[in-house]
Design a protein around this motif. Structure first.
Motif, PDB file in Angstrom:
ATOM      1  N   LEU A  89       0.827  -1.201   0.000  1.00  0.00           N
ATOM      2  CA  LEU A  89       0.000   0.000   0.000  1.00  0.00           C
ATOM      3  C   LEU A  89       0.864   1.255   0.000  1.00  0.00           C
ATOM      4  O   LEU A  89       0.545   2.238  -0.681  1.00  0.00           O
ATOM      5  CB  LEU A  89      -0.937  -0.007   1.213  1.00  0.00           C
ATOM      6  N   VAL A 137       0.522   4.512  -2.546  1.00  0.00           N
ATOM      7  CA  VAL A 137       0.238   5.896  -2.157  1.00  0.00           C
ATOM      8  C   VAL A 137       1.441   6.807  -2.395  1.00  0.00           C
ATOM      9  O   VAL A 137       1.275   8.010  -2.649  1.00  0.00           O
ATOM     10  CB  VAL A 137      -0.238   5.995  -0.695  1.00  0.00           C
ATOM     11  N   ASP A 138       2.662   6.255  -2.335  1.00  0.00           N
ATOM     12  CA  ASP A 138       3.854   7.063  -2.580  1.00  0.00           C
ATOM     13  C   ASP A 138       4.267   7.031  -4.049  1.00  0.00           C
ATOM     14  O   ASP A 138       5.193   7.731  -4.448  1.00  0.00           O
ATOM     15  CB  ASP A 138       5.017   6.574  -1.711  1.00  0.00           C
ATOM     16  N   GLY A 163      -0.155   8.261  -6.804  1.00  0.00           N
ATOM     17  CA  GLY A 163      -0.658   8.168  -5.437  1.00  0.00           C
ATOM     18  C   GLY A 163      -1.131   9.496  -4.887  1.00  0.00           C
ATOM     19  O   GLY A 163      -1.655  10.345  -5.606  1.00  0.00           O
ATOM     20  N   TRP A 164      -0.913   9.681  -3.593  1.00  0.00           N
ATOM     21  CA  TRP A 164      -1.401  10.878  -2.913  1.00  0.00           C
ATOM     22  C   TRP A 164      -0.747  12.134  -3.461  1.00  0.00           C
ATOM     23  O   TRP A 164       0.388  12.118  -3.932  1.00  0.00           O
ATOM     24  CB  TRP A 164      -1.107  10.790  -1.421  1.00  0.00           C
ATOM     25  N   THR A 215      -5.467  15.123  -2.525  1.00  0.00           N
ATOM     26  CA  THR A 215      -6.007  13.823  -2.137  1.00  0.00           C
ATOM     27  C   THR A 215      -4.921  13.031  -1.426  1.00  0.00           C
ATOM     28  O   THR A 215      -3.933  12.638  -2.038  1.00  0.00           O
ATOM     29  CB  THR A 215      -6.489  13.031  -3.373  1.00  0.00           C
ATOM     30  N   GLY A 216      -5.128  12.806  -0.132  1.00  0.00           N
ATOM     31  CA  GLY A 216      -4.164  12.060   0.653  1.00  0.00           C
ATOM     32  C   GLY A 216      -4.865  11.267   1.723  1.00  0.00           C
ATOM     33  O   GLY A 216      -5.993  10.811   1.529  1.00  0.00           O
ATOM     34  N   TYR A 217      -4.219  11.088   2.857  1.00  0.00           N
ATOM     35  CA  TYR A 217      -4.854  10.356   3.950  1.00  0.00           C
ATOM     36  C   TYR A 217      -6.114  11.094   4.382  1.00  0.00           C
ATOM     37  O   TYR A 217      -6.088  12.300   4.633  1.00  0.00           O
ATOM     38  CB  TYR A 217      -3.893  10.231   5.136  1.00  0.00           C
TER      39      TYR A 217
END
Length: 206
Positions: free
Chosen positions: A65, A69-70, A74-75, A79-81
Motif C-alpha cells: 500500500l 500511495v507514494d 498516489g497521494w 487527495t491524501g490520507y
C-alpha cells in the motif's frame, strides 16, 4: 486512551480491492466503488471521515500500500490520507526493507522491518506523543492493505474494527478475511448512507 483501530472499505462479498490490483491500479478493476463514500458530499459520510481523520495520531500500512500511495499516481496535495481531509499523522510502514527513496517527503514516515507488532508499538508511541502535544486522545489507525488488517486481527492487536461496506459485489480481488482465527465482535455503531454502511465493532481480545 490511544486505541488501535482497523479501518477499511470492503465490498459486500468481502473484497478490499477489485481484481488485478497493482502499482498502476491500486484498487483493481472496479475497486474505486469501494471509496466513493470518502469523496461524497453526504453529511454522514463527511462526518465519519472528518472525525476519523481528526483522531488519527499515527497510521500503519503495509509495504504494498505504501508503494501505491507514494507512487506517481498516489497521494498529492489535494487527495491524501482522509481523502479530501488530507490529514498528516505519522505513518508507520511494515516492510522487509525500507525504500531507497520517498516521493512524499513532507510526510512523517517510519519504516519498521521487525514485524507488524513492532510497527503497531512504534505507531502507538507516536500517537501517544501526538496526544500529549494536542491535549486530546488520538488513535492508531491500521489503514491496510487487507493482509495487514487481517494479520493484525489474527495477532490480537486490534481494539476496534471499522468497516465501510460498499454496495457493490466485486467477484474477485483481495479478500479482507482469509480464514484466520475466529473473532468475537461487539457492535458499537451503524451509520447507513447512500454510498456505504459505516460499521464499528469492538474486538474482544482472546
Amino acid at each position: 486512551m490511544t486505541r488501535i483501530i482497523a479501518d477499511i472499505s470492503v465490498s459486500l462479498d468481502g473484497f478490499v480491492t477489485g481484481p488485478d490490483a497493482g502499482q498502476d491500479n491500486g484498487l483493481g478493476v472496479g475497486g474505486e466503488a469501494l471509496h466513493i463514500w470518502a469523496f461524497s458530499d453526504d453529511p454522514d459520510d463527511r462526518r465519519v471521515l472528518s472525525e476519523a481523520t481528526a483522531r488519527s495520531g499515527a497510521v500503519v500500512l503495509g509495504r504494498r500500500l505504501f508503494d501505491i500511495v507514494d507512487g506517481p499516481n498516489g497521494w498529492d496535495d489535494e487527495t491524501g490520507y482522509g481523502a479530501r481531509e488530507v490529514g498528516e499523522p505519522a505513518f508507520v510502514v511494515v516492510t522487509s526493507s525500507p525504500p531507497e527513496s520517498v516521493r512524499l517527503t513532507d510526510l512523517d514516515w517510519t519504516f519498521v522491518t521487525t514485524g507488524l507488532a513492532d510497527a503497531v508499538t512504534a505507531a502507538r508511541e507516536r500517537a501517544e506523543a501526538a496526544s500529549s502535544r494536542c491535549g486530546r486522545d488520538l488513535d492508531v489507525v491500521l489503514m491496510g492493505g487487507g493482509a495487514t488488517v487481517g494479520s493484525a486481527l489474527d495477532a490480537g492487536l486490534v481494539d476496534e474494527l471499522r468497516l465501510h461496506l460498499a454496495p457493490v459485489v466485486l467477484g474477485a480481488g483481495t479478500r479482507l478475511f482469509t480464514g484466520g482465527a475466529p473473532h468475537t465482535l461487539v457492535r458499537r455503531s451503524v451509520t447507513p448512507t447512500p454510498n456505504t454502511t459505516h460499521l464499528a465493532y469492538d474486538v474482544l481480545r482472546r
